[in-house]
Design a protein around this motif. Sequence first.
Motif, PDB file in Angstrom:
ATOM      1  N   ALA A 247      -0.365  -7.024   2.084  1.00  0.00           N
ATOM      2  CA  ALA A 247       0.579  -8.100   2.381  1.00  0.00           C
ATOM      3  C   ALA A 247       1.999  -7.678   2.030  1.00  0.00           C
ATOM      4  O   ALA A 247       2.220  -7.005   1.020  1.00  0.00           O
ATOM      5  N   LEU A 248       2.942  -8.109   2.862  1.00  0.00           N
ATOM      6  CA  LEU A 248       4.365  -7.954   2.576  1.00  0.00           C
ATOM      7  C   LEU A 248       4.908  -9.341   2.305  1.00  0.00           C
ATOM      8  O   LEU A 248       4.826 -10.222   3.165  1.00  0.00           O
ATOM      9  N   ARG A 270       7.979  -7.259  -1.464  1.00  0.00           N
ATOM     10  CA  ARG A 270       6.935  -6.594  -2.252  1.00  0.00           C
ATOM     11  C   ARG A 270       5.742  -6.367  -1.361  1.00  0.00           C
ATOM     12  O   ARG A 270       5.321  -7.270  -0.609  1.00  0.00           O
ATOM     13  N   LEU A 271       5.194  -5.178  -1.438  1.00  0.00           N
ATOM     14  CA  LEU A 271       4.005  -4.805  -0.682  1.00  0.00           C
ATOM     15  C   LEU A 271       2.837  -4.769  -1.652  1.00  0.00           C
ATOM     16  O   LEU A 271       2.867  -4.025  -2.637  1.00  0.00           O
ATOM     17  N   LEU A 272       1.796  -5.567  -1.386  1.00  0.00           N
ATOM     18  CA  LEU A 272       0.655  -5.680  -2.285  1.00  0.00           C
ATOM     19  C   LEU A 272      -0.635  -5.372  -1.537  1.00  0.00           C
ATOM     20  O   LEU A 272      -0.754  -5.665  -0.347  1.00  0.00           O
ATOM     21  N   ALA A 273      -1.597  -4.805  -2.271  1.00  0.00           N
ATOM     22  CA  ALA A 273      -2.891  -4.482  -1.664  1.00  0.00           C
ATOM     23  C   ALA A 273      -4.010  -4.700  -2.661  1.00  0.00           C
ATOM     24  O   ALA A 273      -3.822  -4.578  -3.877  1.00  0.00           O
ATOM     25  N   ALA A 274      -5.185  -5.020  -2.117  1.00  0.00           N
ATOM     26  CA  ALA A 274      -6.406  -5.118  -2.913  1.00  0.00           C
ATOM     27  C   ALA A 274      -7.562  -4.630  -2.067  1.00  0.00           C
ATOM     28  O   ALA A 274      -7.646  -4.940  -0.873  1.00  0.00           O
ATOM     29  N   GLY A 275      -8.455  -3.848  -2.673  1.00  0.00           N
ATOM     30  CA  GLY A 275      -9.599  -3.350  -1.928  1.00  0.00           C
ATOM     31  C   GLY A 275     -10.710  -2.907  -2.855  1.00  0.00           C
ATOM     32  O   GLY A 275     -10.516  -2.767  -4.070  1.00  0.00           O
ATOM     33  N   TRP A 276     -11.870  -2.686  -2.257  1.00  0.00           N
ATOM     34  CA  TRP A 276     -13.070  -2.327  -3.011  1.00  0.00           C
ATOM     35  C   TRP A 276     -13.414  -0.859  -2.785  1.00  0.00           C
ATOM     36  O   TRP A 276     -13.557  -0.410  -1.646  1.00  0.00           O
ATOM     37  N   LEU A 277     -13.570  -0.148  -3.885  1.00  0.00           N
ATOM     38  CA  LEU A 277     -14.049   1.225  -3.863  1.00  0.00           C
ATOM     39  C   LEU A 277     -15.365   1.227  -4.629  1.00  0.00           C
ATOM     40  O   LEU A 277     -15.380   1.114  -5.865  1.00  0.00           O
TER      41      LEU A 277
END
Length: 290
Positions: A247-248, A270-277
Amino acid sequence: MTEKTITVVRTRVALQQQVRDWKAAGETVGFVPTMGALHGGHISLVEKAKENASRTITSIFVNPAQFAPGEDFDTYPRREEGDLALLAAAGCDVVYLPGVAEMYPDGSVTDVRVNAMSDLLDGVYRPHFFYGVATVVARLFLHAQPDVAVFGEKDFQQLQIIRRMVDDLGFPIRIIGGETRREPDGLAQSSRNLYLSAAERRAAGAMYAALHRASVRLSIGALPGDVRAEAQAHILNAGFRSVDYIALVDPGTLAALPDDVPLAPDTPARLLAAGWLGRTRLIDNLSVSR
């Protein structure tokens, strides 16, 4: 060289007495709330608190109110002895180690909710989370009564929600954001990185790499929608099993900026990210400007 003696306090009454004694002597108090399993990022927050106050308190409390059923409350890493050694070496004055009953006395029914901001981004995927964070931080502020509190920018949404809460409720506390500490490949330091397997750890730096490339493209006028799609593809191709969001947003309100309009010159974002590893959920963010 003699290592500094660190004081461990487990009750609100004892902590508040210590703070009263300091303030009566004209000292100021910096505060760093944590859930333990400390790493270099946490210690950098303690160092920033020391720069802004004459005394420093760090709390360690794994807050049950911010974990939903099925999340990792029971398995969240707890390393009290090692944490105390790190804090002593960092020159922290007091470590506050309350139990659940100290934070949430029997019959406690009062919660703190920072509406709207708590329901965006991570709040979509963890709808309970920021209400638990705001509640425990408000209680910790009342226990520690600091002049300054430091929170990491890695958890940028949390930082902005705490700032909003402090403004709305009138806490006489200055909130400072601490820069994200990173591993050599860019991975943001986090207690949950301990969950990563060796192969996952090798792939984990892809999130920062994708965000960094995205921030460069945004700074030269690329469309946010195109940039976000490319960043998501990069992260998935690196081995992440899913991406919750890229998201920006406006950094103050966390409201999404339009996908089809280039970032305006001199407009903060602000550039935000969330993910699953694997089984580990990673988050990260970067400041962006054109």
